[in-house]
Design a protein around this motif. Structure first.
Motif, PDB file in Angstrom:
ATOM      1  N   ASP A 154       0.797  -1.212  -0.161  1.00  0.00           N
ATOM      2  CA  ASP A 154      -0.035   0.106   0.047  1.00  0.00           C
ATOM      3  C   ASP A 154       0.770   1.272  -0.128  1.00  0.00           C
ATOM      4  O   ASP A 154       1.627   1.614   0.928  1.00  0.00           O
ATOM      5  CB  ASP A 154      -0.849  -0.190   1.350  1.00  0.00           C
ATOM      6  CG  ASP A 154      -1.883   1.325   1.384  1.00  0.00           C
ATOM      7  OD1 ASP A 154      -1.750   2.051   0.349  1.00  0.00           O
ATOM      8  OD2 ASP A 154      -2.826   0.980   1.999  1.00  0.00           O
ATOM      9  N   PRO A 155       0.896   1.948  -1.103  1.00  0.00           N
ATOM     10  CA  PRO A 155       1.926   3.274  -1.202  1.00  0.00           C
ATOM     11  C   PRO A 155       1.625   4.341  -0.056  1.00  0.00           C
ATOM     12  O   PRO A 155       2.426   4.882   0.397  1.00  0.00           O
ATOM     13  CB  PRO A 155       1.460   3.660  -2.548  1.00  0.00           C
ATOM     14  CG  PRO A 155       0.890   2.485  -3.232  1.00  0.00           C
ATOM     15  CD  PRO A 155       0.116   1.691  -2.456  1.00  0.00           C
ATOM     16  N   ALA A 156       0.334   4.123   0.189  1.00  0.00           N
ATOM     17  CA  ALA A 156       0.040   5.222   1.413  1.00  0.00           C
ATOM     18  C   ALA A 156       0.852   4.851   2.786  1.00  0.00           C
ATOM     19  O   ALA A 156       1.213   5.669   3.625  1.00  0.00           O
ATOM     20  CB  ALA A 156      -1.295   5.167   1.735  1.00  0.00           C
ATOM     21  N   LEU A 157       1.214   3.824   3.022  1.00  0.00           N
ATOM     22  CA  LEU A 157       1.843   3.260   4.030  1.00  0.00           C
ATOM     23  C   LEU A 157       3.506   3.212   3.857  1.00  0.00           C
ATOM     24  O   LEU A 157       4.275   2.790   4.718  1.00  0.00           O
ATOM     25  CB  LEU A 157       1.397   1.851   4.625  1.00  0.00           C
ATOM     26  CG  LEU A 157       0.229   1.771   4.937  1.00  0.00           C
ATOM     27  CD1 LEU A 157      -0.208   0.409   5.342  1.00  0.00           C
ATOM     28  CD2 LEU A 157      -0.191   2.660   6.297  1.00  0.00           C
ATOM     29  N   ARG A 158       4.162   3.852   3.023  1.00  0.00           N
ATOM     30  CA  ARG A 158       5.503   3.997   2.587  1.00  0.00           C
ATOM     31  C   ARG A 158       5.992   5.436   2.279  1.00  0.00           C
ATOM     32  O   ARG A 158       6.456   5.583   1.325  1.00  0.00           O
ATOM     33  CB  ARG A 158       5.984   2.949   1.851  1.00  0.00           C
ATOM     34  CG  ARG A 158       5.276   2.956   0.381  1.00  0.00           C
ATOM     35  CD  ARG A 158       5.963   1.940  -0.469  1.00  0.00           C
ATOM     36  NE  ARG A 158       5.504   2.238  -1.843  1.00  0.00           N
ATOM     37  CZ  ARG A 158       5.391   1.265  -2.983  1.00  0.00           C
ATOM     38  NH1 ARG A 158       6.069  -0.220  -2.595  1.00  0.00           N
ATOM     39  NH2 ARG A 158       4.904   1.486  -4.023  1.00  0.00           N
ATOM     40  N   PRO A 159       5.585   6.500   3.072  1.00  0.00           N
ATOM     41  CA  PRO A 159       5.781   7.821   2.901  1.00  0.00           C
ATOM     42  C   PRO A 159       7.414   8.011   2.704  1.00  0.00           C
ATOM     43  O   PRO A 159       7.724   8.720   1.799  1.00  0.00           O
ATOM     44  CB  PRO A 159       5.286   8.655   4.088  1.00  0.00           C
ATOM     45  CG  PRO A 159       5.194   7.661   5.069  1.00  0.00           C
ATOM     46  CD  PRO A 159       4.854   6.286   4.413  1.00  0.00           C
ATOM     47  N   ASN A 160       8.189   7.376   3.390  1.00  0.00           N
ATOM     48  CA  ASN A 160       9.584   7.591   3.328  1.00  0.00           C
ATOM     49  C   ASN A 160      10.048   7.182   1.996  1.00  0.00           C
ATOM     50  O   ASN A 160      11.015   7.600   1.444  1.00  0.00           O
ATOM     51  CB  ASN A 160      10.423   6.949   4.489  1.00  0.00           C
ATOM     52  CG  ASN A 160      10.057   7.469   5.812  1.00  0.00           C
ATOM     53  OD1 ASN A 160       9.986   8.944   5.688  1.00  0.00           O
ATOM     54  ND2 ASN A 160       9.972   6.729   6.820  1.00  0.00           N
ATOM     55  N   PHE A 161       9.626   5.920   1.657  1.00  0.00           N
ATOM     56  CA  PHE A 161       9.784   5.369   0.247  1.00  0.00           C
ATOM     57  C   PHE A 161       9.628   6.345  -0.676  1.00  0.00           C
ATOM     58  O   PHE A 161      10.325   6.746  -1.597  1.00  0.00           O
ATOM     59  CB  PHE A 161       9.365   3.985   0.041  1.00  0.00           C
ATOM     60  CG  PHE A 161       9.621   3.399  -1.432  1.00  0.00           C
ATOM     61  CD1 PHE A 161      10.686   2.739  -1.577  1.00  0.00           C
ATOM     62  CD2 PHE A 161       8.536   3.553  -2.558  1.00  0.00           C
ATOM     63  CE1 PHE A 161      10.882   2.223  -2.814  1.00  0.00           C
ATOM     64  CE2 PHE A 161       8.820   3.153  -3.742  1.00  0.00           C
ATOM     65  CZ  PHE A 161      10.046   2.306  -3.813  1.00  0.00           C
ATOM     66  N   GLU A 162       8.268   6.811  -0.694  1.00  0.00           N
ATOM     67  CA  GLU A 162       7.802   7.592  -1.901  1.00  0.00           C
ATOM     68  C   GLU A 162       8.776   8.860  -1.987  1.00  0.00           C
ATOM     69  O   GLU A 162       9.124   9.344  -3.062  1.00  0.00           O
ATOM     70  CB  GLU A 162       6.453   8.029  -1.716  1.00  0.00           C
ATOM     71  CG  GLU A 162       5.412   6.973  -1.555  1.00  0.00           C
ATOM     72  CD  GLU A 162       5.329   6.137  -3.011  1.00  0.00           C
ATOM     73  OE1 GLU A 162       5.800   6.779  -4.012  1.00  0.00           O
ATOM     74  OE2 GLU A 162       5.132   4.766  -3.014  1.00  0.00           O
ATOM     75  N   ALA A 163       9.198   9.571  -0.796  1.00  0.00           N
ATOM     76  CA  ALA A 163       9.971  10.593  -0.751  1.00  0.00           C
ATOM     77  C   ALA A 163      11.381  10.485  -0.921  1.00  0.00           C
ATOM     78  O   ALA A 163      12.067  11.229  -1.712  1.00  0.00           O
ATOM     79  CB  ALA A 163       9.823  11.169   0.584  1.00  0.00           C
ATOM     80  N   ASN A 164      12.131   9.194  -0.599  1.00  0.00           N
ATOM     81  CA  ASN A 164      13.370   9.214  -0.652  1.00  0.00           C
ATOM     82  C   ASN A 164      13.971   8.057  -1.389  1.00  0.00           C
ATOM     83  O   ASN A 164      15.563   7.895  -1.332  1.00  0.00           O
ATOM     84  CB  ASN A 164      14.070   8.931   0.763  1.00  0.00           C
ATOM     85  CG  ASN A 164      13.641  10.033   1.766  1.00  0.00           C
ATOM     86  OD1 ASN A 164      13.666  11.174   1.488  1.00  0.00           O
ATOM     87  ND2 ASN A 164      13.309   9.863   3.032  1.00  0.00           N
ATOM     88  N   ALA A 165      13.320   7.346  -1.958  1.00  0.00           N
ATOM     89  CA  ALA A 165      13.933   6.162  -2.691  1.00  0.00           C
ATOM     90  C   ALA A 165      14.586   6.589  -4.041  1.00  0.00           C
ATOM     91  O   ALA A 165      14.247   7.645  -4.521  1.00  0.00           O
ATOM     92  CB  ALA A 165      12.890   5.137  -3.406  1.00  0.00           C
ATOM     93  N   ALA A 166      15.804   6.370  -4.116  1.00  0.00           N
ATOM     94  CA  ALA A 166      16.561   6.608  -5.334  1.00  0.00           C
ATOM     95  C   ALA A 166      15.971   6.511  -6.858  1.00  0.00           C
ATOM     96  O   ALA A 166      15.239   5.368  -6.799  1.00  0.00           O
ATOM     97  CB  ALA A 166      18.119   5.781  -5.251  1.00  0.00           C
ATOM     98  N   ASP A 167      16.350   6.849  -7.412  1.00  0.00           N
ATOM     99  CA  ASP A 167      15.493   6.535  -8.929  1.00  0.00           C
ATOM    100  C   ASP A 167      15.880   5.377  -9.256  1.00  0.00           C
ATOM    101  O   ASP A 167      14.789   4.710 -10.229  1.00  0.00           O
ATOM    102  CB  ASP A 167      16.073   7.482  -9.940  1.00  0.00           C
ATOM    103  CG  ASP A 167      15.714   9.146  -9.790  1.00  0.00           C
ATOM    104  OD1 ASP A 167      14.715   9.141  -8.865  1.00  0.00           O
ATOM    105  OD2 ASP A 167      16.272  10.007 -10.381  1.00  0.00           O
ATOM    106  N   PHE A 168      16.952   4.691  -9.230  1.00  0.00           N
ATOM    107  CA  PHE A 168      17.243   3.449  -9.834  1.00  0.00           C
ATOM    108  C   PHE A 168      16.511   2.164  -9.126  1.00  0.00           C
ATOM    109  O   PHE A 168      16.222   1.308  -9.583  1.00  0.00           O
ATOM    110  CB  PHE A 168      18.609   3.066  -9.972  1.00  0.00           C
ATOM    111  CG  PHE A 168      19.274   2.483  -8.610  1.00  0.00           C
ATOM    112  CD1 PHE A 168      19.120   1.302  -7.951  1.00  0.00           C
ATOM    113  CD2 PHE A 168      19.993   3.444  -7.710  1.00  0.00           C
ATOM    114  CE1 PHE A 168      19.760   0.881  -6.949  1.00  0.00           C
ATOM    115  CE2 PHE A 168      20.365   2.976  -6.392  1.00  0.00           C
ATOM    116  CZ  PHE A 168      20.298   1.969  -6.004  1.00  0.00           C
TER     117      PHE A 168
END
Lengths: 423, 311
Positions: free
Chosen positions: A153-167
């Motif tokens: 569920d994308p709503a439960l991973r705010p840090n991932f959505e904000a900080n994941a590297a492009d690759f």
């Protein structure tokens, strides 16, 4: 934030990581695994694919315990007052959320671990794990295709959505990171023992040239070499089909006929490399870099001229997980730069989180201010290492391996490439 | 094993003491079965049941992306197992044959010497032979990779004084694989040879020489025939497991020494292709039973065994 790391302990840990990983994969685990795999396989039910991805998996409050299966020495470690091993970044999670983590570093090989879980998936039983870590490849695809891991569920991973590297975003094997979040990543290139080669080694062609590397003195990685050969020939593995596979095979056969190859490794190449049995070998960046940086060995990790293979180890939540909400919270926890930095400083792999490099440089400064010049220097060197923090230019020259998605493809692929390494 | 399990009731140690006391007689006749029960249960549980499961597994069909494997009387797995892998089966048999011959060539003189000339040191000498068993098989094999590495403690000095060319290596050759398996299985060959040689009545050899047989003739006509059951056991105990070995080929070999055991391991652990792995395992098992049967007939082992047992 991060506690200073004792370089001696780190070195020991890294050494243990390498030897343990190669040793177990090569032999012991294989032997234990063969009987276990056969028994489990024999006992497996015939219930077909697991349940369809439920939409309400991530509703409600997290449970109070997350079961996390990972690879050996793939987590920052510390020691408590009694000398017991601790995991600082996990402990911080527990402190913050109140959720305990049962962390086990028991995955030694993708296929083997998959084989252990498969009967439970087939029977519709829980695996006992909330998070598992699998490298991109056929087993990961089998897990997602069979519906054996939950959609996240994308709503439960705010840090991932904000900080994941492009690759690490939207990888070819998992559109929109529907099922996976990267744990760590790395590159397959060429490891060179500078004492044992003539001239410079720049591409796979040099590993087929006896004048440069001698005879019976090159290690090849079985799983990675089909993709590496395609990249070498200017073929993008992602877009390849049987014709291109056969081209790659022809190159591998040409190399074999040249007499340079000593062995095709599933694991354990680094042991042969270390004792001087190999002049050069296909290699994983971290292995060679560790010995070069920490043990001053005359080794070099070469990024092949024509490009290199990129891989990612991915966190996933298996179907039947008791605590999926806690699991995704923990997965997202590692997408905070400060937490990712704790991990990366220790495991020295390519981080999928933005902002870690700056933190690492800051930490190096802190170590220096504390008077620990040696740790400061090595941390600084790590922070500038392109295999930990690749530039865009560097990443543009990497390619994903071919993502096999059907049984027919797998069969054809194996029928083409197995004869190279098995006769 | 079957002889041990079935023969006692037929030739029960004692006949019932009183005529008409049938109950006691039946009970006594049953005792061997009771005694054998744990062994039979063990065989059933740990040999027959897994074998049956393996048979079931070998008839499944499916794949990595088909949600696993499903029972479908898929006999083509056997065809695949044979056509795709005969090369590895033959290679394994060839390597195993080298190993077996080497084990006999080295094991027989060793066993002979201990049995006939070991004197009061026999036990100690046997212990020396068994000593490697105190260390794990895999650890021992890995040890060879350290000792024999290209620049290791043996080859390194020989190269630096110019006795060997720089490119010389022992590891990653077929010789290394044969030598590795030979080393691991020598005690298995040596022990049955020793047992059969040790049981030979030394006076028979004396009698032969008294009757003007040369020492060679005495050996060929007396000792060797009487030790044949040991030779048979040694060959079976070496040849069968050596054929299925994959550790040595994995650690000491090169692509050209990839054996059937390695293929089964690969199918099981790397390919998760359990049906084909199970089919190949069963094919290998049948091949080994056939070879062992032909061998037993050719050598007339039953007679040899009976003769030795009678002696």
């Amino acid at each position: 934030m991060t506690e200073p790391i004792d370089p001696i302990r780190m070195r020991r840990a890294m050494h243990a990581r390498l030897t343990r990983r190669t040793f177990m994969k090569g032999t012991g685990a294989g032997i234990a695994g063969i009987s276990l795999a056969s028994i489990l396989a024999a006992c497996g039910g015939d219930n077909g694919p697991g349940a369809a991805p439920p939409t309400d998996v991530f509703k409600g409050e997290p449970g109070n315990l997350v079961h996390f299966a990972n690879w050996p020495l793939y987590m920052d470690e510390g020691e408590d007052a009694n000398g017991k091993v601790t995991y600082p970044s996990l402990d911080a999670f527990t402190k913050k959320t109140g959720i305990d983590v049962d962390y086990k570093d028991l995955i030694n090989e993708n296929a083997e671990f998959f084989g252990k879980l498969q009967p439970q998936f087939e029977a519709g039983d829980p695996t006992g794990w909330d998070i598992i870590v699998i490298t991109n490849g056929r087993h990961l695809t089998a897990l997602t295709q069979s519906g054996w891991v939950y959609e996240l569920d994308p709503a439960l991973r705010p840090n991932f959505e904000a900080n994941a590297a492009d690759f690490a975003r939207d990888p070819v094997y998992d559109a929109a990171n529907k099922h996976t979040m990267a744990w760590q990543s790395g590159i397959t290139g060429i490891g060179v023992n500078l004492d044992k080669v003539n001239g410079s080694i720049e591409s796979l062609d040099d590993l087929a040239n006896p004048d440069k590397v001698g005879t019976d003195s090159v290690g090849m990685l079985r799983e990675d070499m089909p993709n590496a050969a395609m990249i070498h020939l200017g073929i993008d593995p992602e877009a390849s089909g049987p014709d291109e596979w056969n081209e790659a095979k022809a190159w591998l056969q040409h190399q074999k006929d040249a007499g340079t190859v000593r062995k095709y490794y599933t694991q354990g190449y680094i042991d042969d490399f270390k004792v001087g049995n190999l002049a050069a070998s296909m290699a994983w960046s971290g292995d060679i870099e560790y010995y070069r940086v920490w043990e001053d060995k005359p080794y070099q990790f070469v990024f092949p001229e024509t490009g290199a293979l990129l891989w990612i180890d991915n966190m996933m939540i298996p179907v039947g997980a008791a605590n999926p909400v806690g699991a995704i919270q923990l997965m997202d926890w590692y997408y905070q730069p400060e937490i990712a930095d704790m991990l990366t400083e220790y495991v020295l792999y390519m981080t999928p989180v933005k902002g870690v490099q700056d933190l690492m440089l800051e930490n190096a400064k802190k170590y220096r201010d504390d008077g620990d010049e040696d740790t400061a220097k090595r941390t600084e060197e790590s922070a500038h290492n392109q295999y930990l923090f690749p530039s865009d230019e560097f990443l543009a020259k990497t390619r994903w391996g071919r993502n096999l998605t059907t049984d027919d493809e797998v069969e054809e692929w194996d029928a083409i490439f197995d004869p190279i390494s098995q006769s | 094993v079957s002889t041990t399990l079935t023969s006692p009731p037929e030739s029960g140690p004692e006949a019932p003491s009183k005529r008409g006391d049938r109950t006691l007689g039946t009970r006594r006749a049953r005792i061997p079965y009771f005694l054998a029960a744990p062994g039979i249960a063990w065989l059933g549980l740990f040999f027959l049941v897994p074998l049956a499961l393996m048979l079931v597994e070998s008839l499944k069909t499916g794949g990595l992306f088909s949600g696993g494997y499903h029972f479908n009387w898929e006999f083509s797995n056997y065809g695949d197992a044979i056509t795709k892998n005969w090369e590895y089966i033959f290679r394994s048999i060839r390597i195993s044959a080298y190993v077996t011959v080497a084990c006999l060539l080295f094991g027989y003189p060793l066993a002979y010497w201990i049995a006939f000339h070991g004197g009061r040191w026999k036990s100690q000498l046997l212990l020396l032979v068994l000593l490697p068993f105190f260390v794990s098989y895999i650890i021992r094999t890995i040890q060879w990779t350290f000792m024999l590495s290209d620049d290791g403690i043996i080859l390194g000095p020989l190269k630096s004084i110019g006795l060997l060319p720089q490119s010389y290596h022992v590891l990653a050759t077929e010789f290394a694989v044969v030598a590795g398996i030979f080393y691991s299985f020598l005690p298995f060959a040596m022990l049955p040879l020793y047992v059969s040689l040790e049981r030979i009545d030394k006076r028979l050899v004396e009698a032969a020489t008294d009757l003007y047989a040369s020492r060679v003739q005495a050996f060929l006509k007396v000792v060797l025939p009487l030790s044949l059951p040991g030779v048979f056991a040694a060959v079976v105990l070496t040849f069968v497991p050596a054929t299925g070995d994959y550790v040595n080929a994995e650690l000491l070999g090169n692509p050209g020494t990839f054996m059937v055991g390695n293929k089964i391991q690969d199918l099981f652990l790397n390919k998760n292709n359990y049906p084909e792995a199970a089919a190949l395992s069963l094919v290998l098992m049948v091949v080994m039973v056939v070879i062992a049967s032909i061998y037993a007939r050719a050598l007339g082992t039953e007679e040899a065994t009976n003769m030795a047992a009678a002696g």
